[in-house]
Design a protein around this motif. Structure first.
Motif, PDB file in Angstrom:
ATOM      1  N   GLY A 111       2.850  -4.726   2.056  1.00  0.00           N
ATOM      2  CA  GLY A 111       3.648  -3.520   1.956  1.00  0.00           C
ATOM      3  C   GLY A 111       3.376  -2.660   0.751  1.00  0.00           C
ATOM      4  N   LEU A 112       2.313  -2.949   0.008  1.00  0.00           N
ATOM      5  CA  LEU A 112       2.034  -2.232  -1.225  1.00  0.00           C
ATOM      6  C   LEU A 112       0.812  -1.340  -1.082  1.00  0.00           C
ATOM      7  CD1 LEU A 112       2.595  -5.111  -3.808  1.00  0.00           C
ATOM      8  CD2 LEU A 112       4.239  -3.405  -3.026  1.00  0.00           C
ATOM      9  N   ARG A 134       0.081  -1.963   2.537  1.00  0.00           N
ATOM     10  CA  ARG A 134       0.386  -0.724   3.253  1.00  0.00           C
ATOM     11  C   ARG A 134      -0.808   0.230   3.233  1.00  0.00           C
ATOM     12  NH1 ARG A 134       5.507   2.654   1.341  1.00  0.00           N
ATOM     13  NH2 ARG A 134       4.267   2.689  -0.589  1.00  0.00           N
ATOM     14  N   ARG A 135      -1.468   0.316   2.084  1.00  0.00           N
ATOM     15  CA  ARG A 135      -2.633   1.197   1.943  1.00  0.00           C
ATOM     16  C   ARG A 135      -3.634   0.514   1.039  1.00  0.00           C
ATOM     17  NH1 ARG A 135      -3.280   6.808  -1.062  1.00  0.00           N
ATOM     18  NH2 ARG A 135      -1.503   6.011  -2.243  1.00  0.00           N
ATOM     19  N   SER A 173      -6.145   4.244   9.217  1.00  0.00           N
ATOM     20  CA  SER A 173      -5.695   5.480   8.571  1.00  0.00           C
ATOM     21  C   SER A 173      -5.242   5.246   7.133  1.00  0.00           C
ATOM     22  CB  SER A 173      -4.544   6.092   9.371  1.00  0.00           C
ATOM     23  OG  SER A 173      -3.452   5.182   9.441  1.00  0.00           O
ATOM     24  N   GLY A 174      -4.985   3.989   6.771  1.00  0.00           N
ATOM     25  CA  GLY A 174      -4.545   3.662   5.425  1.00  0.00           C
ATOM     26  C   GLY A 174      -5.627   3.080   4.548  1.00  0.00           C
ATOM     27  N   ALA A 196      -0.348   6.677  -7.826  1.00  0.00           N
ATOM     28  CA  ALA A 196      -0.105   6.472  -6.402  1.00  0.00           C
ATOM     29  C   ALA A 196      -0.119   5.011  -5.975  1.00  0.00           C
ATOM     30  CB  ALA A 196      -1.150   7.243  -5.587  1.00  0.00           C
ATOM     31  N   PHE A 197      -0.340   4.051  -6.913  1.00  0.00           N
ATOM     32  CA  PHE A 197      -0.603   2.683  -6.480  1.00  0.00           C
ATOM     33  C   PHE A 197       0.331   1.670  -7.145  1.00  0.00           C
ATOM     34  CE2 PHE A 197      -4.487   5.120  -6.019  1.00  0.00           C
ATOM     35  CZ  PHE A 197      -4.751   4.904  -4.659  1.00  0.00           C
ATOM     36  N   ASP A 198       0.875   0.801  -6.300  1.00  0.00           N
ATOM     37  CA  ASP A 198       1.723  -0.293  -6.784  1.00  0.00           C
ATOM     38  C   ASP A 198       0.910  -1.387  -7.461  1.00  0.00           C
ATOM     39  OD1 ASP A 198       4.224   0.644  -5.381  1.00  0.00           O
ATOM     40  OD2 ASP A 198       2.936   0.304  -3.629  1.00  0.00           O
TER      41      ASP A 198
END
Length: 301
Positions: A111-112, A134-135, A173-174, A196-198
């Motif tokens: 989820g990150l 997530r991405r 897409s991610g 933009a990143f966890d």
């Protein structure tokens, strides 16, 4: 079990004299550990007991001498260790040798939004994507042979059929592969991904001390401004402790707002010991060890 057991050459049998020698090193020198894997002629097979099929990892073949000097055309043990940590914590499965030095630290990527700097083969990012990030954004120096191989590895391996059953693989897409030079904060990539990143992943990128400042700035620029955001840094000692230890100095990290949360050493058999800036190892011994760290934002009262 040794960290390197998951890696084999794709070729069924070695066919060159150098291949026979490299595959026999563990027998000839039982205390020696291979800390770099593969070449442009031999893809690597990465086999995990938690994946339905092995991953096939290609190695870049940069022809420009400057690009080759970056050594992104190998898979290094730091990537293997990060891949195992991400897998274990994302799936909730135990490591062969549990982490004792930082047992509260989680490498769960589910989820990150994740970013890898200096990705090389992108193995940690691929594992994060297979286990539900997530991405996933994967970068390396903007040399086309390196980026082309990264795109091949990601397209081949980051797909639902290679993920554990029930794992929500990062959708296409991610996923992004892009060129990025550390310290460049005002280019198109920087403009699109500031804070933009966890999680930021850095594997075996500390051997160039003149780049430590650029790497600090890039980590701080891309890391999400939340108390939970972390940068995971794993590096080997193959060029010597002196060249890499300055990366962890509190002063330069403080200048960009970061601090070391945890730092310790772990060898290829899972043995651990405290991080020591002055320890002296011989060449054979230091190849066995990696330094693991997490960075976070300095918390102000």
């Amino acid at each position: 079990m040794s960290l390197t057991w998951r890696i084999t050459l794709k070729s069924d049998q070695p066919d060159e004299p150098e291949d026979f020698f490299s595959t026999s090193l563990g027998v000839i020198f039982p205390d020696d550990v291979t800390n770099q894997h593969g070449d442009a002629e031999h893809s690597l097979i990465y086999t995990s007991p938690h994946l339905p099929k092995p991953l096939v990892i290609d190695l870049a073949n940069p022809t420009d001498e400057g690009d080759r000097s970056l050594f992104s055309h190998y898979l290094w043990n730091a990537s293997l260790l990060l891949a195992e940590f991400i897998e274990a914590d994302s799936l909730g499965v135990p490591l062969d040798r549990p982490r004792a030095a930082a047992d509260s630290l989680s490498f769960d990527a589910r989820g990150l939004d994740t970013l890898e700097l200096g990705a090389g083969t992108a193995l940690p990012s691929i594992m994060a994507g297979l286990f539900g990030a997530r991405r996933v954004v994967i970068t390396d120096y903007p040399a086309e042979p390196v980026l082309r191989t990264l795109r091949t590895n990601v397209a081949r391996n980051l797909q639902p059929g290679l993920a554990p059953p029930g794992s929500p693989t990062t959708p296409a897409s991610g996923v992004l592969v892009d060129g990025y030079a550390w310290g460049q904060l005002e280019d198109a990539f920087g403009a699109a991904h500031a804070h933009a990143f966890d999680r930021i992943v850095v594997a075996d990128c500390l051997w160039m001390p003149w780049q430590h400042g650029n790497l600090h700035r890039s980590i701080a620029f891309f890391l999400r401004e939340t108390p939970e955001a972390r940068c995971w840094v794993v590096a080997g000692f193959h060029t010597g402790r002196e060249k890499m230890r300055g990366f962890y100095d509190a002063g330069p990290l403080r200048d960009v707002g970061l601090e070391v949360e945890h730092v310790w050493e772990r060898d290829c058999n899972g043995e651990e010991r405290p991080w020591d800036t002055q320890r002296e190892d011989d060449v054979t011994e230091r190849k066995r060890w990696l330094v693991v760290a997490s960075l976070k934002w300095i918390q102000t009262p």
